[in-house]
Write a protein that holds these residues in place. Sequence first.
Motif, PDB file in Angstrom:
ATOM      1  N   THR A   1      -2.688 -12.625 -10.734  1.00 30.58           N
ATOM      2  CA  THR A   1      -2.729 -12.407  -9.340  1.00 30.58           C
ATOM      3  C   THR A   1      -2.819 -13.563  -8.845  1.00 30.58           C
ATOM      4  O   THR A   1      -2.440 -13.905  -7.680  1.00 30.58           O
TER       5      THR A   1
ATOM      6  N   GLU B   1       0.343 -15.251  -7.975  1.00 26.87           N
ATOM      7  CA  GLU B   1       1.471 -14.300  -7.348  1.00 26.87           C
ATOM      8  C   GLU B   1       2.588 -13.677  -8.349  1.00 26.87           C
ATOM      9  O   GLU B   1       3.579 -13.583  -7.949  1.00 26.87           O
TER      10      GLU B   1
ATOM     11  N   ARG C   1       2.011  -2.602  -5.999  1.00 26.29           N
ATOM     12  CA  ARG C   1       1.200  -1.963  -4.845  1.00 26.29           C
ATOM     13  C   ARG C   1      -0.408  -1.589  -5.376  1.00 26.29           C
ATOM     14  O   ARG C   1      -1.352  -1.958  -4.847  1.00 26.29           O
TER      15      ARG C   1
ATOM     16  N   GLU D   1      -2.041  -4.951  -5.781  1.00 18.48           N
ATOM     17  CA  GLU D   1      -2.309  -5.269  -4.548  1.00 18.48           C
ATOM     18  C   GLU D   1      -3.760  -4.777  -4.130  1.00 18.48           C
ATOM     19  O   GLU D   1      -4.784  -5.364  -3.481  1.00 18.48           O
ATOM     20  N   ASP D   2      -3.639  -3.247  -4.207  1.00 17.32           N
ATOM     21  CA  ASP D   2      -4.833  -2.594  -3.763  1.00 17.32           C
ATOM     22  C   ASP D   2      -5.953  -3.215  -4.669  1.00 17.32           C
ATOM     23  O   ASP D   2      -7.406  -3.035  -4.203  1.00 17.32           O
ATOM     24  N   ARG D   3      -5.902  -3.301  -6.054  1.00 13.69           N
ATOM     25  CA  ARG D   3      -7.240  -3.711  -6.791  1.00 13.69           C
ATOM     26  C   ARG D   3      -7.557  -4.982  -6.167  1.00 13.69           C
ATOM     27  O   ARG D   3      -8.718  -5.435  -6.334  1.00 13.69           O
ATOM     28  N   ARG D   4      -6.532  -6.139  -6.131  1.00 16.10           N
ATOM     29  CA  ARG D   4      -7.034  -7.213  -5.556  1.00 16.10           C
ATOM     30  C   ARG D   4      -7.733  -7.089  -4.302  1.00 16.10           C
ATOM     31  O   ARG D   4      -8.781  -7.879  -4.083  1.00 16.10           O
ATOM     32  N   SER D   5      -7.450  -6.280  -3.347  1.00 11.31           N
ATOM     33  CA  SER D   5      -7.988  -6.245  -2.152  1.00 11.31           C
ATOM     34  C   SER D   5      -9.424  -5.658  -2.651  1.00 11.31           C
ATOM     35  O   SER D   5     -10.445  -5.828  -1.444  1.00 11.31           O
ATOM     36  N   ALA D   6      -9.548  -4.900  -3.356  1.00 10.20           N
ATOM     37  CA  ALA D   6     -10.756  -4.188  -3.525  1.00 10.20           C
ATOM     38  C   ALA D   6     -11.720  -5.059  -4.525  1.00 10.20           C
ATOM     39  O   ALA D   6     -12.932  -4.706  -4.833  1.00 10.20           O
TER      40      ALA D   6
END
Length: 326
Positions: A284, A287, A316, A319-324
Amino acid sequence: MPADTSVHQDGWDREAFVEEMGLLWEAAGSGRMDGRIIAYLLITDVPYVSSGKLAEALKVSAGSISLATRRLVEAGFVKRHAVAGERSRYFRVDDDVWGSFLAGERRYLDRQYQLAEQAMELLGPEEEAPRRRLRNMRDYMRWVGGDQKGMLTRWREYQRRSRVDDGTDGGTGGGAGGVTREGVAGGVHAAVDRRPEEAPEQRRPSMKLSPVLARQLVPDALWTYAEPLLLAESSATGPAAERRERAAFTAVVYVLTSGCGWQQLPAQFGTSSATAHRRFTAWTRVELWQRWLTAVSGAADALDGSVAAWCAEIVRAAEDRRSAGG
């Protein structure tokens, strides 16, 4: 998980059972979360479980539980359970969850039959082609429904005989609690049990990841574009390094797309939860997910649409896991 957290020497425990069931359901074309919920409700020693407890135990979002339980209730596998004075949703499975499924399937077939009949009433006398298709739909549902009703009757009778033969007659509500191992697998387990040379642990589910499932998670077409990106971030080279990278990548994809926590990663993947989380964090940071999606999108014309869409879904989820927060 339930209170009994004993672990066998080969790592087989209740959590492994839940994850194995999820993998099995997914391999059969159903939802992995559906299988995990069924397994949890089967093996827990409480009469009913709230949606919040399911989310907590399976390390997933409340939304994932809501969608999966809705499907399972409609299919007849899971029952809603009302608790006086409680606003939370509770769920349970019957002792004979498979008999409940057969009964629910019967209702589904009856409804399909009715729909075909109603649709035929909409047709004009000249519309012969749709009339043939709808007539076949109606007749098929009637034919399968008749056989399915017989299956349910034979299953109930088999249960009764099994309980008598096993000396456990008097089980509750015709449930599967009194069914012998032979009843569960149509005699296959009985044949296995009669082999004196086979150790009990040999009859446990395999703790090795199915190659078919591995390639469903990371198809060869997607691995072609992920491999060079992953190996560029690794100092190791050669076939062994490639196998390790693909195993780690597949494990991470499983966690991302299943919605489970890193600690819930099944042992079958051959990658520890700590390693999987560490690799996800490293990929992550550089990128890699977005670069992978870009490479796949650039070759979309040469790929099956569902394969490219699966790549986008994985990214997706990353990205959701990173945002969390990982």
